[in-house]
Design a protein around this motif. Structure first.
Motif, short mmCIF file in Angstrom:
data_model
loop_
_atom_site.label_atom_id
_atom_site.label_comp_id
_atom_site.label_asym_id
_atom_site.label_seq_id
_atom_site.Cartn_x
_atom_site.Cartn_y
_atom_site.Cartn_z
N ASN A 158 -26.79 -81.44 -6.32
CA ASN A 158 -27.85 -81.23 -7.30
C ASN A 158 -29.12 -82.02 -6.99
O ASN A 158 -30.19 -81.73 -7.54
CB ASN A 158 -27.35 -81.60 -8.70
CG ASN A 158 -26.44 -80.52 -9.27
OD1 ASN A 158 -26.54 -79.35 -8.90
ND2 ASN A 158 -25.53 -80.93 -10.16
N LEU A 159 -29.01 -83.04 -6.11
CA LEU A 159 -30.21 -83.76 -5.70
C LEU A 159 -31.25 -82.82 -5.10
O LEU A 159 -32.46 -83.10 -5.13
CB LEU A 159 -29.85 -84.84 -4.67
CG LEU A 159 -29.08 -86.08 -5.12
CD1 LEU A 159 -28.71 -86.94 -3.92
CD2 LEU A 159 -29.90 -86.89 -6.11
N PHE A 160 -30.78 -81.71 -4.56
CA PHE A 160 -31.66 -80.79 -3.82
C PHE A 160 -31.84 -79.46 -4.54
O PHE A 160 -32.26 -78.47 -3.94
CB PHE A 160 -31.08 -80.58 -2.41
CG PHE A 160 -30.84 -81.87 -1.69
CD1 PHE A 160 -31.88 -82.56 -1.11
CD2 PHE A 160 -29.56 -82.43 -1.64
CE1 PHE A 160 -31.68 -83.77 -0.48
CE2 PHE A 160 -29.34 -83.64 -1.01
CZ PHE A 160 -30.40 -84.32 -0.43
N ASN A 161 -31.55 -79.47 -5.83
CA ASN A 161 -31.68 -78.25 -6.63
C ASN A 161 -33.12 -78.14 -7.14
O ASN A 161 -33.40 -78.26 -8.34
CB ASN A 161 -30.68 -78.28 -7.78
CG ASN A 161 -30.58 -76.94 -8.47
OD1 ASN A 161 -31.04 -75.91 -7.96
ND2 ASN A 161 -29.97 -76.93 -9.66
N ASN A 162 -34.07 -77.92 -6.19
CA ASN A 162 -35.48 -77.75 -6.53
C ASN A 162 -36.15 -76.86 -5.50
O ASN A 162 -35.51 -76.44 -4.52
CB ASN A 162 -36.18 -79.11 -6.64
CG ASN A 162 -36.07 -79.93 -5.37
OD1 ASN A 162 -36.61 -79.54 -4.31
ND2 ASN A 162 -35.36 -81.07 -5.44
N ASN A 163 -37.41 -76.58 -5.70
CA ASN A 163 -38.10 -75.60 -4.86
C ASN A 163 -38.32 -76.06 -3.42
O ASN A 163 -38.69 -75.25 -2.56
CB ASN A 163 -39.46 -75.24 -5.49
CG ASN A 163 -39.30 -74.49 -6.79
OD1 ASN A 163 -38.29 -73.80 -6.99
ND2 ASN A 163 -40.28 -74.61 -7.69
N ASN A 164 -38.13 -77.33 -3.16
CA ASN A 164 -38.35 -77.83 -1.80
C ASN A 164 -37.16 -77.58 -0.88
O ASN A 164 -37.27 -77.76 0.33
CB ASN A 164 -38.65 -79.33 -1.83
CG ASN A 164 -39.98 -79.63 -2.48
OD1 ASN A 164 -40.93 -78.85 -2.34
ND2 ASN A 164 -40.05 -80.76 -3.19
N TRP A 165 -36.02 -77.19 -1.46
CA TRP A 165 -34.78 -77.09 -0.66
C TRP A 165 -34.03 -75.80 -0.97
O TRP A 165 -34.14 -75.25 -2.07
CB TRP A 165 -33.87 -78.29 -0.94
CG TRP A 165 -34.51 -79.60 -0.63
CD1 TRP A 165 -35.17 -80.41 -1.51
CD2 TRP A 165 -34.60 -80.22 0.64
NE1 TRP A 165 -35.65 -81.52 -0.86
CE2 TRP A 165 -35.32 -81.43 0.47
CE3 TRP A 165 -34.14 -79.90 1.92
CZ2 TRP A 165 -35.58 -82.30 1.52
CZ3 TRP A 165 -34.41 -80.75 2.97
CH2 TRP A 165 -35.13 -81.93 2.76
N LYS A 166 -33.26 -75.34 -0.01
CA LYS A 166 -32.37 -74.21 -0.17
C LYS A 166 -30.93 -74.68 0.01
O LYS A 166 -30.62 -75.35 1.00
CB LYS A 166 -32.68 -73.11 0.85
CG LYS A 166 -34.04 -72.46 0.69
CD LYS A 166 -34.25 -71.41 1.77
CE LYS A 166 -35.63 -70.76 1.64
NZ LYS A 166 -35.84 -69.76 2.74
N ILE A 167 -30.06 -74.34 -0.92
CA ILE A 167 -28.66 -74.75 -0.86
C ILE A 167 -27.81 -73.54 -0.48
O ILE A 167 -27.84 -72.51 -1.14
CB ILE A 167 -28.19 -75.32 -2.22
CG1 ILE A 167 -29.04 -76.53 -2.61
CG2 ILE A 167 -26.71 -75.70 -2.15
CD1 ILE A 167 -28.78 -77.04 -4.01
N ASP A 168 -27.05 -73.68 0.61
CA ASP A 168 -26.16 -72.61 1.06
C ASP A 168 -24.71 -73.07 0.88
O ASP A 168 -24.18 -73.83 1.70
CB ASP A 168 -26.43 -72.29 2.54
CG ASP A 168 -25.48 -71.22 3.09
OD1 ASP A 168 -24.69 -70.66 2.31
OD2 ASP A 168 -25.53 -70.96 4.32
N PRO A 169 -24.02 -72.60 -0.18
CA PRO A 169 -22.64 -73.04 -0.45
C PRO A 169 -21.60 -72.03 0.04
O PRO A 169 -20.45 -72.08 -0.39
CB PRO A 169 -22.63 -73.11 -1.98
CG PRO A 169 -23.52 -71.97 -2.38
CD PRO A 169 -24.57 -71.81 -1.30
#
Length: 749
Positions: free
Chosen positions: A565-576
């Motif tokens: 969740n640290l990277f749950n913003n527009n600057n990052w893409k999360i691929d799970p």
């Protein structure tokens, strides 16, 4: 007579340190009579001797009829002559000697073969197992002399005793003189020479040969050099143990032997010297050995006594054993206790165990626990209590402990931000024009580092500078000036060690000022200390790859969602999408990718499987992480280190006590900048660090550690941040690395 004459001349030259071969220019070559042929029963013996001659001549790497082990042509010619002609002549004389029956002829021919074979197998070996090839002529001549004496029933010992260990061993390797009257003398002489060359092997040799006549003398000679070995062997129930315990004319050996039979023997060891001098008795030690406080106090008192004697030029035996035992007791019985109570808010309760200790005893708690004592344990307990007991006078404290390990204490005080307070406790200068005692102390702090044993003091000075430069700029400035002054003195005195030490420290200190643009890689052959350039973290495509290791225990499973969740913003893409790992990639700015294995349950090693699958993927894709993040308990850290990329430039050990893994990490990733904690590691620090690091990378910034750490300090609110150690405060390890490199590659300075 000619043979004995040649031997005498050779021994004379050997005594003068000159190598001399048997054969001299113009000496006749041996040529057996026409029609000569050995008796058929011994033909095989002669064949084997000729085979050894051939193999020795080929063992120099050239298949010819010469033996050339060295650069000297005259020596090579002489050795070849001895091998070809002297050996053949001796074999012929043995074969034709009417005084020898068949059995004796076979015996002496067999001995000659063994002599040559042993030489062939050993002359190229180094160290104690080798044989100097220059001795070949001498060996052949001495063998002939031994045969002559053995034939007459005379001792062969003079021909063995006169030789160096390697040649004497080679001569006895003939294996045929066991019944000679001089055999025992030869055996003991070689044993003595071996123990002289390798004194640390003496006890192990004597254990196999406990009945040699020189055993007692050897035991007494090496006893003080290897007291722990003496103790261990004296405690054994074998013949050597009995022999050691029977020695009564050496007080030290008798004392250690008595200690070895006691269940408390190890507790006596630190006091051996004072026991021998009558300053301490076994009864006094017995009275406190079961009393934690009493025993520790006796250790400190003895340490102070040993330091006083050392200043007077009298080094006490087993002083290092005392220092080790003092450190062990300080850590295990006191520091571990107060560290474990770090959550206890009542300081009276937390530090109750320290209440009986004096200032000196508290001082030794501190310097004995560098790297393990928690910040709060030092700052709230040991340090203020110590200063209170000495009347808040730092100068009085150092005088009381006779400046023992004071560099270690200054380094720790700097790291824990108490150095300014400690220096302020010194009195002002006694009169105008006289240097303040605090300044004198700090000048001494960096002086004579080339005259201390080992590199620990230099490493402590290096480690202290980053903290001092951040909080005490005037002190840091004077430290740099003092380093430069000592560098000039080392040049004037021609001290190679001093020039290397002070040159390294100067460059390390100067590089703290980023405006100077000091390139430590160029100057010292080590990576920059205070920064990691973005370009060093990116691969050829310009992407920064980071690998995060996390484990499937309850805590790991619990913190994982927060990490994502640290990277749950527009600057990052999360691929799970992958069942074994999560990939997080920058959506804006520079290309940055973080790979995190999933913390699958550890009960069936599923977390190890997830890490393995991620490692395989990275390898198959040619992805080399240059940043490693460890999230887990301290017992997981070795698994991270074993799997981490050797190309890692930044390693964050988010596990308890990660600071103590520096050595192991540098073994795996020599250029790594390491962040670790001396005590508890937890999400309130670990998560902000990761978030800040990732943002710095996404925006293409170099990682400037001093500024980075100040920025992180503003973000983190938890007190445990005090125990995290940034890379620029790990200068000691880099100092040692640079020193080792410089001493083996002088051109680096």
């Amino acid at each position: 007579m000619q043979t004995l004459f040649r031997i005498t001349i050779q021994l004379l030259f050997l005594g003068l340190g000159i190598t001399c071969a048997v054969a001299q220019p113009g000496e006749a070559y041996f040529d057996p009579p026409a029609g000569y042929k050995p008796e058929f029963r011994r033909e095989r013996n002669h064949e084997l001797i000729r085979e050894e001659q051939r193999l020795i001549m080929e063992s120099d790497g050239v298949k010819d009829s010469r033996f050339t082990p060295g650069e000297s042509e005259p020596l090579n010619s002489a050795l070849t002559h001895a091998l070809q002609h002297e050996v053949s002549r001796i074999a012929y004389q043995i074969e034709t000697d009417p005084a020898f029956d068949h059995r004796l002829k076979v015996n002496y021919l067999f001995g000659l073969e063994n002599l040559l074979k042993f030489f062939r197998e050993r002359w190229r070996r180094l160290g104690i197992e080798g044989v100097n090839p220059q001795y070949l002529s001498l060996l052949i001549a001495n063998y002939e002399a031994c045969v002559s004496n053995d034939k007459k029933g005379l001792s062969v010992s003079s021909f063995v005793v006169s030789l160096p260990y390697d040649a004497g061993t080679n001569l006895m390797a003939a294996g045929i003189f066991e019944k000679n009257p001089g055999y025992q003398i030869c055996r003991e002489n070689l044993l003595l020479k071996y123990c002289t060359l390798l004194p640390e092997k003496t006890f192990s040799v004597l254990q196999k040969n406990p009945d040699v006549s020189i055993a007692d003398s050897l035991i007494k000679v090496v006893a003080r050099k290897f007291p722990r070995q003496l103790y261990d062997y004296a405690a054994a129930g074998d013949r050597l143990g009995q022999r050691i315990r029977a020695i009564q004319d050496d007080a030290y050996v008798a004392l250690v032997a008595r200690m070895a039979l006691s269940k408390s023997g190890q507790q006596y060891f630190p006091f051996v010297d004072n026991i021998l001098q009558g300053r301490t008795t076994l009864d006094q030690i017995d009275a406190v050995k079961e009393d934690t406080l009493g025993y520790y106090r006796l250790l400190v008192a003895t340490q102070l006594d040993y330091v006083k004697r050392a200043i007077q030029g009298d080094t006490a035996m087993e002083s290092k054993a005392l220092a080790r035992r003092l450190e062990d007791k300080a850590r295990s019985h006191f520091v571990t206790v107060i560290n474990a109570l770090h959550n206890e808010k009542d300081l009276q309760v937390r530090f109750k165990i320290l209440q009986p200790l004096s200032a000196a005893e508290l001082y030794y708690l501190a310097v004995s626990s560098d790297g393990t004592i928690y910040t709060s344990s030092f700052v709230r307990g040991v340090y203020p209590m110590m200063m209170s007991r000495i009347g808040n006078r730092g100068d009085s404290l150092l005088k009381e402990i006779r400046f023992d390990r004071y560099r270690k204490f200054i380094k720790m005080a700097a790291a824990f931000n108490t150095l300014d307070e400690f220096l302020a406790s010194f009195p002002s200068a006694s009169r105008k024009g006289v240097e303040d005692p605090a300044n004198t102390l700090m000048r001494a702090f960096v002086k004579n580092l080339d005259k201390t044993d080992g590199l620990e003091d230099g490493a402590d000075v290096a480690d202290s500078y980053a903290s001092i430069a951040e909080t005490l700029l005037p002190v840091a400035k004077r430290m740099l000036e003092n380093i430069q002054e000592n560098q000039r003195e080392a040049v004037q005195q021609g001290s190679r060690k001093g020039m290397v030490i002070y040159s390294i420290l100067e460059k390390l200190f100067l590089s703290a000022d980023s405006t100077r643009k000091i390139d430590l890689t160029k100057e010292l052959g080590i990576p920059p200390v205070y920064q990691v350039p973005f370009k060093d973290l990116a691969d050829d495509s310009g992407r920064v790859n980071i690998q995060l290791f996390i484990y499937g225990d309850k805590d790991g499973i619990g913190v994982f969602p927060g990490l994502v969740n640290l990277f749950n913003n527009n600057n990052w893409k999360i691929d799970p999408s992958n069942k074994y790992w999560v990939r997080i990639t920058s959506a804006k700015g520079k290309p940055v990718t973080l790979y995190m294995n999933r913390p699958l349950p550890e009960e069936q090693n599923e977390d190890a499987k997830a890490q393995e699958e991620l490692n395989i993927y990275l390898q198959q894709q040619g992805i080399t992480p240059r940043i490693t993040i460890n999230r887990g308990h301290s017992y997981n850290a070795p698994y991270t280190i074993a799997q981490m990329s050797p190309a890692s430039k930044i390693v964050f050990m988010g596990s308890c006590g990660g600071y103590n893994m520096i050595h192991d990490i540098l073994q795996k990733a020599p250029d790594a900048h390491i962040i670790g904690t001396k005590q508890i590691a937890d999400a309130p620090v670990n998560n902000p660090f990761l978030r800040l690091l990732m943002e710095k990378l996404r925006t293409g910034n170099d990682i400037e550690w001093i500024g980075f750490w100040k920025e992180l300090d503003k973000i983190v609110t938890d007190k445990i941040f005090e125990d995290y150690v940034p890379p620029h405060k790990n200068l000691g390890a880099l100092f040692i690395k640079a020193y080792t490199k410089a001493m083996t590659s002088p051109s680096t300075l």
